[in-house]
Design a protein around this motif. Structure first.
Motif, PDB file in Angstrom:
ATOM      1  N   ASP A  31       0.819  -1.214   0.000  1.00 10.69           N
ATOM      2  CA  ASP A  31       0.000   0.000   0.000  1.00 10.69           C
ATOM      3  C   ASP A  31       0.851   1.261   0.000  1.00 10.69           C
ATOM      4  N   GLU A  32       0.173   2.402  -0.082  1.00  8.34           N
ATOM      5  CA  GLU A  32       0.883   3.677  -0.231  1.00  8.34           C
ATOM      6  C   GLU A  32       1.755   4.027   0.969  1.00  8.34           C
ATOM      7  N   HIS A  33       1.531   3.327   2.083  1.00 13.15           N
ATOM      8  CA  HIS A  33       2.373   3.572   3.261  1.00 13.15           C
ATOM      9  C   HIS A  33       3.546   2.597   3.341  1.00 13.15           C
ATOM     10  N   GLY A  34       3.662   1.725   2.327  1.00 11.55           N
ATOM     11  CA  GLY A  34       4.792   0.799   2.293  1.00 11.55           C
ATOM     12  C   GLY A  34       4.521  -0.518   2.998  1.00 11.55           C
ATOM     13  N   PHE A  35       3.334  -0.687   3.580  1.00 14.12           N
ATOM     14  CA  PHE A  35       3.003  -1.984   4.176  1.00 14.12           C
ATOM     15  C   PHE A  35       2.782  -3.000   3.059  1.00 14.12           C
ATOM     16  N   TYR A  36       3.265  -4.224   3.262  1.00 12.66           N
ATOM     17  CA  TYR A  36       3.028  -5.238   2.231  1.00 12.66           C
ATOM     18  C   TYR A  36       2.557  -6.533   2.854  1.00 12.66           C
ATOM     19  N   GLN A  37       2.071  -7.374   1.977  1.00 14.41           N
ATOM     20  CA  GLN A  37       1.443  -8.618   2.371  1.00 14.41           C
ATOM     21  C   GLN A  37       2.513  -9.652   2.740  1.00 14.41           C
ATOM     22  N   PRO A  38       2.383 -10.312   3.917  1.00  8.50           N
ATOM     23  CA  PRO A  38       3.376 -11.320   4.312  1.00  8.50           C
ATOM     24  C   PRO A  38       3.034 -12.686   3.720  1.00  8.50           C
ATOM     25  N   THR A  39       3.983 -13.623   3.847  1.00  5.51           N
ATOM     26  CA  THR A  39       3.656 -15.013   3.513  1.00  5.51           C
ATOM     27  C   THR A  39       2.852 -15.596   4.684  1.00  5.51           C
ATOM     28  N   LYS A  40       2.170 -16.704   4.426  1.00  5.21           N
ATOM     29  CA  LYS A  40       1.414 -17.347   5.501  1.00  5.21           C
ATOM     30  C   LYS A  40       2.347 -17.815   6.607  1.00  5.21           C
ATOM     31  N   ASN A  41       3.533 -18.276   6.215  1.00  3.41           N
ATOM     32  CA  ASN A  41       4.468 -18.743   7.244  1.00  3.41           C
ATOM     33  C   ASN A  41       5.019 -17.591   8.088  1.00  3.41           C
ATOM     34  N   GLU A  42       5.213 -16.444   7.496  1.00  2.00           N
ATOM     35  CA  GLU A  42       5.612 -15.262   8.285  1.00  2.00           C
ATOM     36  C   GLU A  42       4.514 -14.920   9.302  1.00  2.00           C
ATOM     37  N   LEU A  43       3.271 -15.005   8.863  1.00  2.25           N
ATOM     38  CA  LEU A  43       2.151 -14.732   9.769  1.00  2.25           C
ATOM     39  C   LEU A  43       2.125 -15.739  10.927  1.00  2.25           C
ATOM     40  N   ARG A  44       2.312 -17.027  10.580  1.00  5.04           N
ATOM     41  CA  ARG A  44       2.267 -18.068  11.620  1.00  5.04           C
ATOM     42  C   ARG A  44       3.406 -17.909  12.610  1.00  5.04           C
ATOM     43  N   ALA A  45       4.578 -17.504  12.091  1.00  2.00           N
ATOM     44  CA  ALA A  45       5.723 -17.294  12.982  1.00  2.00           C
ATOM     45  C   ALA A  45       5.415 -16.194  13.990  1.00  2.00           C
ATOM     46  N   ALA A  46       4.661 -15.202  13.565  1.00  3.22           N
ATOM     47  CA  ALA A  46       4.357 -14.072  14.455  1.00  3.22           C
ATOM     48  C   ALA A  46       3.174 -14.365  15.371  1.00  3.22           C
ATOM     49  N   ARG A  47       2.188 -15.158  14.894  1.00  2.00           N
ATOM     50  CA  ARG A  47       0.929 -15.254  15.633  1.00  2.00           C
ATOM     51  C   ARG A  47       0.490 -16.667  15.972  1.00  2.00           C
ATOM     52  N   GLY A  48       1.289 -17.664  15.611  1.00  2.00           N
ATOM     53  CA  GLY A  48       0.878 -19.033  15.883  1.00  2.00           C
ATOM     54  C   GLY A  48      -0.205 -19.494  14.930  1.00  2.00           C
ATOM     55  N   GLU A  49      -0.892 -20.580  15.305  1.00  4.58           N
ATOM     56  CA  GLU A  49      -1.895 -21.147  14.401  1.00  4.58           C
ATOM     57  C   GLU A  49      -3.279 -21.229  15.044  1.00  4.58           C
ATOM     58  N   ASN A  50      -3.475 -20.477  16.132  1.00 10.91           N
ATOM     59  CA  ASN A  50      -4.775 -20.502  16.802  1.00 10.91           C
ATOM     60  C   ASN A  50      -5.751 -19.465  16.252  1.00 10.91           C
ATOM     61  N   SER A  51      -5.248 -18.597  15.400  1.00 12.51           N
ATOM     62  CA  SER A  51      -6.075 -17.472  14.950  1.00 12.51           C
ATOM     63  C   SER A  51      -7.195 -17.903  14.011  1.00 12.51           C
TER      64      SER A  51
ATOM     65  N   TYR B 128      -8.867 -14.827  12.669  1.00  9.40           N
ATOM     66  CA  TYR B 128      -9.028 -13.537  12.001  1.00  9.40           C
ATOM     67  C   TYR B 128      -7.721 -13.013  11.404  1.00  9.40           C
ATOM     68  N   HIS B 129      -7.892 -12.022  10.520  1.00  9.25           N
ATOM     69  CA  HIS B 129      -6.767 -11.221  10.010  1.00  9.25           C
ATOM     70  C   HIS B 129      -5.675 -12.054   9.360  1.00  9.25           C
ATOM     71  N   ASN B 130      -6.076 -12.970   8.506  1.00  8.67           N
ATOM     72  CA  ASN B 130      -5.103 -13.709   7.700  1.00  8.67           C
ATOM     73  C   ASN B 130      -4.974 -13.025   6.343  1.00  8.67           C
ATOM     74  N   ASN B 131      -3.930 -12.217   6.197  1.00  9.91           N
ATOM     75  CA  ASN B 131      -3.697 -11.541   4.914  1.00  9.91           C
ATOM     76  C   ASN B 131      -2.490 -12.145   4.192  1.00  9.91           C
ATOM     77  N   GLY B 132      -2.213 -13.422   4.492  1.00 13.33           N
ATOM     78  CA  GLY B 132      -1.057 -14.087   3.886  1.00 13.33           C
ATOM     79  C   GLY B 132      -1.185 -14.268   2.385  1.00 13.33           C
ATOM     80  N   ILE B 133      -0.044 -14.436   1.756  1.00  7.62           N
ATOM     81  CA  ILE B 133       0.003 -14.626   0.294  1.00  7.62           C
ATOM     82  C   ILE B 133      -0.614 -15.973  -0.077  1.00  7.62           C
ATOM     83  N   GLN B 134      -1.542 -15.942  -1.025  1.00 10.65           N
ATOM     84  CA  GLN B 134      -2.245 -17.145  -1.480  1.00 10.65           C
ATOM     85  C   GLN B 134      -1.517 -17.761  -2.673  1.00 10.65           C
ATOM     86  N   THR B 135      -1.464 -19.090  -2.703  1.00  7.82           N
ATOM     87  CA  THR B 135      -0.838 -19.789  -3.838  1.00  7.82           C
ATOM     88  C   THR B 135      -1.867 -20.646  -4.575  1.00  7.82           C
TER      89      THR B 135
END
Lengths: 425, 425
Positions: free
Chosen positions: B381-401, B403-410
Motif C-alpha cells: 500500500d501507499e504507506h509501504g506496508f506489504y502482504q506477508p507469507t502465511k508462514n511469516e504470519l504463523r511465525a508471528a501469531r501461531g496457528e490458533n487465529s 481472524y486477520h489472515n492476509n497471507g500470500i495465497q498460492t
C-alpha cells in the motif's frame, strides 16, 4: 430568463451557516428531535426485528432489493411508442444517489426487443478494410488485456419530449435515459490492430446481433481512441437488455452508437448512412435541413431531488438539493444551482470521484423557508462548455428536434412541497 | 519460500512482447481465428436472435442477470456453521471483474439472520456522553449533507480457514468475504457534532437493530474521521442483508464493526468489551494471550482468475491473470505477481480508479507455455506496508487465529489448466 450571475451574499452562500440556521431553529434537530428521544416507543421499546431471528444466508443466492423499495423500478410511458419491443423505459433517477446506477435499474431502449443470445454461440467478426478478417469467440476476447472504466451512457433522445415545452412530470421521464456503470472490456484499438487496419480506412461500423441489426458509422479516430468492447458492467456480466454478452462502449457519445449484442465491426473508408444516422438520430432544424453526426453528448445536469416524483415531505428547514451532471467532453468542473428560476446562482458541491465522461453528483444544502422555488441547475465541463437554456437551444435549432436537448430544467417547488415540471421565460 | 525479488528478463517482462509472442504463434489470433472467419456458421449464418423480436421493455421493471449466468451466485459452506441465521456466504470473486461488487453478490454474514426492518419505523439514537441525546428518523438523516465513497468491506475472518493450511478450493471461499460498493450517507462526525460530544468522551458504541443487537467499541478518533452512517449502496437503498435501512461504514476496518440495521450510537469514555470484541474478533496467540482491537485490515490480494473455480480452458498462449488488492490503510501502490511460487516477481498492471480503502484491480497478461505454475500475488500500500507469507504470519501469531489472515495465497495451475489451492514452503 436573466442569465446574470449575481451571487447570493457570502453569508447566505455558506452551506454550514445555512444548515446551522435551520438546525438552531429546531426544525430538524434541537427541540423536535430531542423531544422524540424522550418518548418515541420506536426507539425506547424493543421492536420485532430486535426480538426474532431473520432469514439466513441461503435465502437469496443472488440478492434482491427490500420489499419496501418496490417502487424503485424502471418505468415506461405508454403513449411514447406502439410496441414494447421497440420502446424505452427510464431509470428512476429521483430515487438514486451517488454516481453508480445499479444494473437492474439501467434504462432500456430496444429497436427489436432484448436479444436472447447464447454466449457460447456468440461471435464477433472484424472485416472490411483490414489485413486479416477475424472472428472471436467470447473466450478469445477474454484473453486480451482488459480495462475498467466508469462511463455514463445517455440516449440522444433523453429530454427529447421537452423541446416543445414541459410534458412529463418527473426527472425519471425527462432525464431518465442516462445511466453510469463501470465497464470491463477490451480496447477496440487493440482488436483493430490485431486485424490490421488498412491505410485507406476512415470509419468503422458496429452491427448488433438483435433482430434490428443495429448499425452505426463511427469515425476511425474515435474507434482508436477510447472505445471498449465490453463484456461486464459493475463487475458482473452485461445484463441481457444491455447487450449480453457483448456491447460497444463509445464514451461520451450518444447511446445509440453503443451497439448492443455486438456481432460485427466493419472497417470502411466512408460512412454507411444507415437508417439510424439519417432518418433517425439527426436533428431537423427550422429551415428543414438536418444536422447529422451529432455524436457528443454536451454538458447537462438535472436536479433529482426535490423533483416531481420526490416532493419535499418534511416542511421547512434543512433541505438537501441533489442532482447529476455529465459531459461527453470529459469531467464536470462546476455546477451552479438557482432557486429563483435563473436570476441568482450558487455553486453546488461536487461529491464523489470525478471521472471523465462519468456522472458527477452535486449537492446544495439549504435552509428552505417554505416559499415557492424555481429550481434549476447548470453544468460546466473542464473545457468550459456549459449547459444552455431551453430557449437558447430553440433559438439555435428550432423546435423540430427530438435529440440532444441539454437545456436547463426547471422544477417549480410549491409551498406545500409538491413539485412540478415548468419552464421560465 | 524464498523472498528474493529477482525480476524476469526485461524482454520476458514486457506485456506487449509476451502477448505478441502468443499471437504470432497463432494460438489466439492469426491462423486459428482467421480459420474461423472462413467457415464458422455462427458468424456466417443468421442466428435466431438476429431473426426474431425479443422481450420488450415491460418484461423486468427491476432487471435480473441472464439465465446463462445462473452460476454466478453467493455460496455458503455447509459445515462452517450450525445455523444459516448465524452464518456466512461468499462473493463469487472468480466470476467478477473491475472493482465494484453488484449488490446482489455482496457476501453476507449474519449473527441472527436478516432483520426485516420497516424504514418508516426505524430510528437512530445517539446517547451517552453527549449534550443532547437525539433520535433521528430516516427522513431526518436525509436532511444532512451527504457523501459518496467507494470502500471495500472485508470480514475479519476472511481467509480464516487458511491458518492451518489449504482447506477450501476456490477464491470464492478463501477470499470471498470482501466486497466493494459506493456508499451514500451522512458523516458520523456531523451527527455527533449535532448531539454535542462531551470532552470526556473517548469511544462510541454502535448497536444493531437485529436480534443479535450487534455492538462494538470504536475509538472516537475513528468515529470523527471517515465513518459514514449510510443508507445507499451503489446508488440504491441498502440491501436487507447489508443492513437496510441504515448501516455504519468504518472505512478500512474489519467488517464486523460496520454495524448493520444501525439503531443506536452510544458515546462513552472507555470500551465496552462486548462479546464480539473479546471472545470473538480477537487473535489468540501461541502463548495463550489474545491480541484485541485489531481493527485495520492490512494489505491483501488474491488472484481471482485463473483460480480453482476459474480454470484455464483455452490451452497455451495469451492468458489474462486477474486479481484484487486492497488495504485498510489507504491506496494500493503496487501488486507483484509470481508464477513460480514466490521465486521471481513481476509488477502487475493496476487498472481502474485508485481510491483509498477501495478494491484495486490488477492484471498480468502473459503467454502461458502450458507448464505448471505456482501463482501468487503480493500487495503493497501507499504507506509501504506489504502482504506477508502465511508462514511469516504463523511465525508471528501461531496457528490458533481465525481472524486477520492476509497471507500470500498460492494457486497451483496444472498442465491441463485445472487449478488447486496449495501452499509452498
Amino acid at each position: 430568463m436573466s442569465e446574470t450571475k449575481t451571487p447570493l451574499s457570502p453569508a447566505a452562500l455558506s452551506r454550514r451557516s445555512l444548515l446551522k440556521a435551520g438546525l438552531s431553529a429546531g426544525t430538524l434537530a434541537g427541540t423536535a428531535v430531542a423531544a422524540r428521544a424522550a418518548g418515541d416507543p420506536l426507539i425506547t421499546e424493543v421492536q420485532d426485528w430486535n426480538r426474532y431471528l431473520g432469514d439466513g444466508v441461503q435465502a437469496r443466492p443472488y440478492g434482491t432489493p427490500s420489499p419496501y423499495e418496490a417502487h424503485v423500478v424502471r418505468r415506461d410511458v405508454e403513449w411514447l411508442t406502439a410496441a414494447t419491443e421497440s420502446s424505452v423505459n427510464f431509470t428512476p433517477l429521483h430515487e438514486l444517489d451517488g454516481i453508480i446506477t445499479p444494473n437492474g435499474l439501467c434504462f432500456e431502449r430496444h429497436h427489436a426487443g432484448i436479444a436472447d443470445v447464447d454466449p457460447a454461440a456468440h461471435r464477433l467478426m472484424i472485416n472490411g478494410l483490414v489485413d486479416t478478417p477475424l472472428v472471436f469467440t467470447m473466450e478469445d476476447l477474454k484473453r486480451f488485456p482488459r480495462e475498467n472504466r466508469l462511463y455514463f451512457l445517455e440516449c440522444a433522445a433523453n429530454s427529447g419530449m421537452e423541446w416543445r415545452g414541459s410534458q412529463l412530470n418527473g426527472c425519471q421521464y425527462t432525464h431518465g435515459m442516462v445511466h453510469c456503470v463501470m465497464y470491463t472490456g477490451v480496447s477496440l484499438k487493440l482488436l483493430l490492430e490485431e486485424a490490421g487496419v488498412k491505410t485507406s480506412a476512415k470509419w468503422v461500423m458496429p452491427e448488433g446481433a438483435d433482430a434490428s441489426a443495429m448499425t452505426r458509422s463511427i469515425p476511425l479516430e474515435k474507434a482508436l481512441d477510447d472505445c471498449l468492447v465490453a463484456f461486464k458492467m459493475n463487475g458482473e456480466a452485461l445484463r441481457p437488455e444491455q447487450g449480453y454478452p457483448l456491447r460497444l462502449v463509445v464514451p461520451g457519445w450518444e447511446g445509440n452508437m453503443w451497439v448492443k449484442w455486438l456481432r460485427r465491426i466493419e472497417v470502411g473508408d466512408e460512412p454507411w448512412h444507415q437508417r439510424e444516422e439519417t432518418s433517425k438520430y439527426t436533428d431537423l432544424l427550422a429551415n428543414g435541413k438536418a444536422r447529422r453526426f451529432t455524436w457528443v453528448m454536451d454538458p447537462k445536469s438535472v436536479i433529482t431531488s426535490p423533483s416531481p416524483q420526490a416532493p419535499i415531505t418534511h416542511g421547512k428547514g434543512p433541505l438537501v438539493i441533489s442532482g447529476l451532471a455529465w459531459s461527453g467532453n470529459g469531467r464536470i468542473s462546476r455546477v451552479d444551482v438557482s432557486i429563483d428560476g435563473g436570476r441568482n446562482w450558487t455553486t453546488a458541491r461536487l461529491d464523489g470521484p470525478s471521472l471523465s465522461k462519468a456522472l458527477h453528483r452535486f449537492y446544495l444544502d439549504i435552509a428552505w423557508d417554505g416559499s415557492p422555488l424555481l429550481l434549476q441547475s447548470r453544468a460546466m465541463d473542464e473545457h468550459g462548455f456549459y449547459q444552455p437554456t431551453k430557449n437558447e437551444l430553440r433559438a439555435a435549432r428550432g423546435e423540430n428536434s427530438i435529440y440532444h436537448n441539454n437545456g436547463i430544467q426547471t422544477w417549480h417547488v410549491k409551498a406545500d412541497g409538491t413539485v412540478e415540471n415548468v419552464e421560465v421565460s
